[in-house]
Design an enzyme around this catalytic site. Structure first.
Site, short mmCIF file in Angstrom:
data_model
loop_
_atom_site.label_atom_id
_atom_site.label_comp_id
_atom_site.label_asym_id
_atom_site.label_seq_id
_atom_site.Cartn_x
_atom_site.Cartn_y
_atom_site.Cartn_z
N ASN A 16 -16.07 -7.67 2.21
CA ASN A 16 -15.61 -7.39 3.69
C ASN A 16 -16.55 -6.08 4.18
O ASN A 16 -16.93 -6.10 5.55
CB ASN A 16 -14.28 -6.67 3.80
CG ASN A 16 -13.36 -7.99 3.79
OD1 ASN A 16 -13.24 -8.73 5.10
ND2 ASN A 16 -12.51 -8.34 2.82
N ARG A 93 -6.64 2.18 -3.60
CA ARG A 93 -5.87 3.39 -4.13
C ARG A 93 -4.86 3.79 -2.95
O ARG A 93 -5.30 3.86 -1.88
CB ARG A 93 -7.21 4.54 -4.16
CG ARG A 93 -6.62 5.97 -4.81
CD ARG A 93 -7.17 5.81 -6.26
NE ARG A 93 -6.26 7.18 -6.79
CZ ARG A 93 -5.65 7.02 -7.81
NH1 ARG A 93 -5.61 5.93 -8.61
NH2 ARG A 93 -5.18 8.13 -8.37
N ASN A 109 -7.13 -0.91 7.88
CA ASN A 109 -7.06 -1.63 6.66
C ASN A 109 -7.08 -3.34 6.82
O ASN A 109 -6.45 -3.59 7.78
CB ASN A 109 -5.55 -1.18 5.85
CG ASN A 109 -5.50 -1.79 4.81
OD1 ASN A 109 -6.55 -1.99 3.63
ND2 ASN A 109 -4.60 -2.42 4.27
N HIS A 111 -5.80 -6.42 4.99
CA HIS A 111 -4.74 -7.32 4.01
C HIS A 111 -4.81 -8.71 4.14
O HIS A 111 -4.66 -9.36 5.24
CB HIS A 111 -3.54 -6.74 4.14
CG HIS A 111 -2.59 -7.19 3.04
ND1 HIS A 111 -2.58 -6.68 1.71
CD2 HIS A 111 -1.64 -8.07 3.08
CE1 HIS A 111 -1.49 -7.22 1.02
NE2 HIS A 111 -0.97 -8.05 1.67
C1 GAR Z 1 -9.96 -8.50 0.13
O1 GAR Z 1 -9.42 -9.69 0.10
C2 GAR Z 1 -8.92 -7.45 0.83
O2 GAR Z 1 -8.37 -8.18 2.10
C3 GAR Z 1 -8.06 -7.08 -0.17
O3 GAR Z 1 -8.87 -7.06 -1.21
C4 GAR Z 1 -10.08 -7.76 -1.08
C5 GAR Z 1 -10.98 -7.10 -0.99
O4 GAR Z 1 -12.29 -7.85 -1.04
N1 GAR Z 1 -7.19 -5.94 0.15
C6 GAR Z 1 -5.77 -5.63 -0.27
O5 GAR Z 1 -5.27 -6.33 -0.81
C7 GAR Z 1 -5.32 -4.39 0.23
N2 GAR Z 1 -3.92 -4.51 0.17
P1 GAR Z 1 -13.85 -7.44 -0.88
O6 GAR Z 1 -14.33 -6.10 -1.66
O7 GAR Z 1 -14.80 -8.55 -1.16
O8 GAR Z 1 -13.93 -7.06 0.55
#
Ligand code: GAR
Length: 220
Positions: A16, A93, A109, A111
Site C-alpha cells: 500500500n 502497532r 488507516n 483496513h
Molecule cells: C493490508 O492488507 C492492510 O489493509 C492491512 O495489512 C496489509 C498490509 O499490506 N492492515 C490491517 O489489517 C490494519 N488493521 P502491505 O504492507 O502490503 O500494505
C-alpha cells in the site's frame, strides 16, 4: 496550494505504501510522500521506499521500554519532518491515546474489510466463514479503538464461493491499492474532512456504477 507532506507508517511488506508513492508522483497529486517509518527494522517496505527515492527510517519499538516512550520518538520524528498527515499502511502497532489525540483528524488507516464489519485480524477468513457475499476495504481517520473512525472511502469486492482467505486477500489488496491513493487525494486536497465525527465532502463526485464510494472521477 502546496502539497501536504505525508508520512507512511508500515510494519512489513509495504505494497500500500508503494501504491501511495506511485500515485504521489503525479504532478497534480495534492500530497508528497516525505517519509516512511517502520516499527520493524526488517520490514521489506523500508528498502522499497528507499529504492523509490523516499526517505525511510526504522524506529524499533523493542528499543523502548514503554509505549509512550516509543510514541514520543515517533512524534518527534514526524514533527522534525514537518509532516501534515500520517497514513498507516499495514502498521501493526496499537497507539495510545496521547499519540492518537496529537494527530487527530490528520491520521489515516487502511483496513481490509468493509468496516465496521471484521475489525482486527484474520478478516478474510472471518468474511468467508460468515458467508458474506461482499467484503472490501476501508480508509478511515484513525481513532483510539482499533479499526474505528470516520470513514473516508470504501471499495467493495465480491466473495466468490471458491475463495480461500489467500485468493480473497489478493483481490482485496488490489482494491486497496486503488482506494488508498483515491482517499488520500480527497483528504489532502481538503475535499474530505471530519465534521461531527463523520466525513463530509466538498464538490461533486462522479458516481459511476463502480464499486468505489465516493466515486472516483476527474473531480474527485
Ligand atoms: C493490508 O492488507 C492492510 O489493509 C492491512 O495489512 C496489509 C498490509 O499490506 N492492515 C490491517 O489489517 C490494519 N488493521 P502491505 O504492507 O502490503 O500494505
Amino acid at each position: 496550494m502546496s502539497k501536504k507532506r505525508i508520512a507512511i507508517l508500515i510494519s512489513g511488506r509495504g505494497s500500500n505504501m508503494q501504491a501511495l508513492i506511485e500515485a504521489a508522483r503525479a504532478p497534480d497529486y495534492p500530497a508528497e510522500i516525505a517519509l516512511v517509518i517502520s516499527n520493524r527494522p526488517q520490514a521489506p517496505g523500508l528498502e522499497l521506499a528507499r529504492a523509490a527515492g523516499v526517505q525511510a527510517v526504522a524506529i524499533d519499538h523493542r528499543q523502548y521500554t514503554t509505549r509512550p516512550a516509543f510514541e514520543a520518538r515517533l512524534h518527534q520524528t514526524l514533527v522534525d519532518a514537518r509532516i501534515d498527515l500520517i497514513c498507516n499502511a499495514g502498521f501493526m502497532r496499537l497507539l495510545t491515546g496521547g499519540f492518537v489525540d496529537r494527530w487527530l483528524d490528520r491520521h489515516l488507516n487502511i483496513h481490509p474489510s468493509l468496516l465496521p464489519a471484521f475489525p482486527g485480524l484474520d478478516t478474510h477468513q472471518r468474511a468467508i466463514d460468515e458467508g458474506v457475499r461482499f467484503t472490501g476495504c476501508t480508509v478511515h481517520f484513525l481513532r483510539l479503538e482499533m479499526d474505528t473512525g470516520p470513514i473516508v472511502a470504501q471499495a467493495a469486492v465480491e466473495v466468490r464461493t471458491d475463495d480461500t482467505a489467500d485468493t480473497l486477500a489478493a483481490r482485496v489488496l488490489e482494491a486497496e491499492h486503488q482506494l488508498y491513493p483515491h482517499a488520500l487525494r480527497l483528504v489532502a486536497s481538503g475535499k474530505a474532512r471530519v465534521e461531527n465525527h463523520a466525513v463530509v465532502y466538498d464538490g461533486p463526485f462522479n458516481h459511476q456504477p463502480t464499486q468505489y464510494s465516493p466515486g472516483r472521477g476527474p473531480t474527485a
